[in-house]
Design a protein around this motif. Structure first.
Motif, PDB file in Angstrom:
ATOM      1  N   LEU A  27       9.279  18.690  27.895  1.00  0.00           N
ATOM      2  CA  LEU A  27       8.435  18.686  26.704  1.00  0.00           C
ATOM      3  C   LEU A  27       6.958  18.682  27.083  1.00  0.00           C
ATOM      4  CD1 LEU A  27      10.180  16.198  24.228  1.00  0.00           C
ATOM      5  CD2 LEU A  27      10.181  18.695  24.185  1.00  0.00           C
ATOM      6  N   ALA A  28       6.610  17.897  28.109  1.00  0.00           N
ATOM      7  CA  ALA A  28       5.217  17.854  28.557  1.00  0.00           C
ATOM      8  C   ALA A  28       4.753  19.243  28.987  1.00  0.00           C
ATOM      9  CB  ALA A  28       5.062  16.865  29.709  1.00  0.00           C
ATOM     10  N   VAL A  88       2.195  14.826  31.277  1.00  0.00           N
ATOM     11  CA  VAL A  88       3.392  14.079  31.664  1.00  0.00           C
ATOM     12  C   VAL A  88       3.205  12.590  31.390  1.00  0.00           C
ATOM     13  CG1 VAL A  88       4.857  13.389  33.603  1.00  0.00           C
ATOM     14  CG2 VAL A  88       4.111  15.762  33.394  1.00  0.00           C
ATOM     15  N   GLY A  89       2.042  12.056  31.747  1.00  0.00           N
ATOM     16  CA  GLY A  89       1.768  10.642  31.508  1.00  0.00           C
ATOM     17  C   GLY A  89       1.793  10.284  30.033  1.00  0.00           C
ATOM     18  N   LEU A  90       1.187  11.123  29.206  1.00  0.00           N
ATOM     19  CA  LEU A  90       1.182  10.873  27.771  1.00  0.00           C
ATOM     20  C   LEU A  90       2.596  10.981  27.192  1.00  0.00           C
ATOM     21  CD1 LEU A  90      -2.039  12.900  26.872  1.00  0.00           C
ATOM     22  CD2 LEU A  90      -1.800  10.407  26.839  1.00  0.00           C
ATOM     23  N   ALA A  91       3.360  11.964  27.659  1.00  0.00           N
ATOM     24  CA  ALA A  91       4.744  12.106  27.194  1.00  0.00           C
ATOM     25  C   ALA A  91       5.580  10.891  27.590  1.00  0.00           C
ATOM     26  CB  ALA A  91       5.361  13.384  27.766  1.00  0.00           C
ATOM     27  N   SER A 151      16.217  13.838  19.070  1.00  0.00           N
ATOM     28  CA  SER A 151      15.632  14.216  17.778  1.00  0.00           C
ATOM     29  C   SER A 151      14.677  13.138  17.286  1.00  0.00           C
ATOM     30  CB  SER A 151      16.735  14.446  16.742  1.00  0.00           C
ATOM     31  OG  SER A 151      17.593  15.497  17.147  1.00  0.00           O
ATOM     32  N   TYR A 152      15.055  11.883  17.501  1.00  0.00           N
ATOM     33  CA  TYR A 152      14.205  10.757  17.108  1.00  0.00           C
ATOM     34  C   TYR A 152      12.951  10.678  17.974  1.00  0.00           C
ATOM     35  CZ  TYR A 152      12.783   5.849  16.582  1.00  0.00           C
ATOM     36  OH  TYR A 152      12.068   4.683  16.388  1.00  0.00           O
ATOM     37  N   ALA A 153      13.126  10.928  19.270  1.00  0.00           N
ATOM     38  CA  ALA A 153      12.029  10.684  20.217  1.00  0.00           C
ATOM     39  C   ALA A 153      10.992  11.792  20.259  1.00  0.00           C
ATOM     40  CB  ALA A 153      12.611  10.484  21.622  1.00  0.00           C
ATOM     41  N   GLU A 154      11.381  13.013  19.967  1.00  0.00           N
ATOM     42  CA  GLU A 154      10.446  14.129  20.137  1.00  0.00           C
ATOM     43  C   GLU A 154       9.154  13.955  19.343  1.00  0.00           C
ATOM     44  OE1 GLU A 154      10.429  19.022  20.159  1.00  0.00           O
ATOM     45  OE2 GLU A 154      12.309  17.901  20.049  1.00  0.00           O
ATOM     46  N   ALA A 213       2.234  11.117  20.918  1.00  0.00           N
ATOM     47  CA  ALA A 213       1.521  10.470  22.016  1.00  0.00           C
ATOM     48  C   ALA A 213       0.661  11.474  22.766  1.00  0.00           C
ATOM     49  CB  ALA A 213       2.517   9.799  22.960  1.00  0.00           C
ATOM     50  N   VAL A 214       1.179  12.677  22.959  1.00  0.00           N
ATOM     51  CA  VAL A 214       0.423  13.711  23.672  1.00  0.00           C
ATOM     52  C   VAL A 214      -0.807  14.128  22.866  1.00  0.00           C
ATOM     53  CG1 VAL A 214       0.472  16.113  24.451  1.00  0.00           C
ATOM     54  CG2 VAL A 214       2.380  14.584  24.994  1.00  0.00           C
ATOM     55  N   LEU A 215      -0.613  14.442  21.591  1.00  0.00           N
ATOM     56  CA  LEU A 215      -1.727  14.921  20.773  1.00  0.00           C
ATOM     57  C   LEU A 215      -2.775  13.831  20.555  1.00  0.00           C
ATOM     58  CD1 LEU A 215       0.138  17.104  18.120  1.00  0.00           C
ATOM     59  CD2 LEU A 215      -0.975  17.801  20.244  1.00  0.00           C
TER      60      LEU A 215
END
Length: 229
Positions: free
Chosen positions: A43-44, A62-65, A86-89, A95-97
């Motif tokens: 995902l990162a 990666v750190g933010l993810a 599905s819950y975590a995405e 967190a990334v944005l």
């Protein structure tokens, strides 16, 4: 074979969540993090390509993810019947944005923590050998970060491919020779870009203990690597 492997993975995943619901302990939390770490890195990479930032590199994504993944683990309730990914995405994307919105590139604190964990603060008047040893120790840490962060190949030259793959396999093997605590700190810090503070919270130990494990792990890896080189 593939179906059997998927079934084993599903059973392991369910067992981890059952243990987490019963205990809520640092060890199980860390194991859940490890279980989903590769997925969070995918995902990162996706967000890195989709939301490029002039001050952030792939490692920062990666750190933010990883931070989002930890938040999702803490909040997820498997009894509700939803799939964890599905819950975590949304947690990971958020967190990334959010991190990118206020991101300022500064590696000074990370570098200082690494230095202190390897050999403590260098005192005025330390001899050249001590300073060189500190420098080599830090350089090996950055080598880990660059060398086994990803098994991604940057060119198609057969000699380069072979050399890089061989190096990745050697370093990965050496990491497996560490104690569980050392391995968790090294992989968490260099693979998942977690800070010492985040690692201490995830592992349920003090930041000083994380620093100690980091220093021990780096020194052991360096000795092992010199033996096989």
């Amino acid at each position: 074979m593939e179906c059997a492997r998927k079934d084993r993975d599903l059973e392991a995943e369910q067992a981890l969540w059952q243990r987490w619901q019963a205990r809520r302990d640092a060890q199980t939390r860390a194991e859940l993090f490890d279980f989903y770490a590769a997925w969070s890195r995918v995902l990162a990479g996706h967000y890195h390509a989709r939301y490029p930032h002039p001050l952030a590199e792939y490692a920062d994504f990666v750190g933010l993810a990883s931070m989002g993944l930890l938040q999702a683990i803490d909040g997820f309730n498997p009894a509700l019947g939803s799939r964890f990914k599905s819950y975590a995405e949304p947690f990971i994307k958020g967190a990334v944005l959010k991190g990118l919105a206020c991101y300022i590139k500064d590696h000074q604190q990370t570098s200082r923590e690494r230095l202190l964990s390897v050999a403590g603060e260098a005192e005025e008047g330390d001899d050249l050998a001590t300073i060189v040893n500190l420098t080599v120790g830090l350089a090996f840490g950055y080598f880990l970060e660059l060398g086994i962060l990803d098994a991604e190949l940057y060119d198609n030259d057969p000699a380069s491919l072979y050399e890089r793959e061989n190096g990745l396999e050697t370093l990965a093997y050496l990491v497996e020779q560490l104690t569980e605590g050392e391995r968790r700190v090294i992989t968490g810090h260099y693979y998942q870009q977690l800070s010492f503070v985040q690692l201490s919270e995830m592992m349920g130990v003090s930041k000083a203990r994380v620093s100690q494990l980091h220093g021990q792990g780096l020194q052991k890896l360096r000795r092992l690597y010199e033996q096989v080189s």
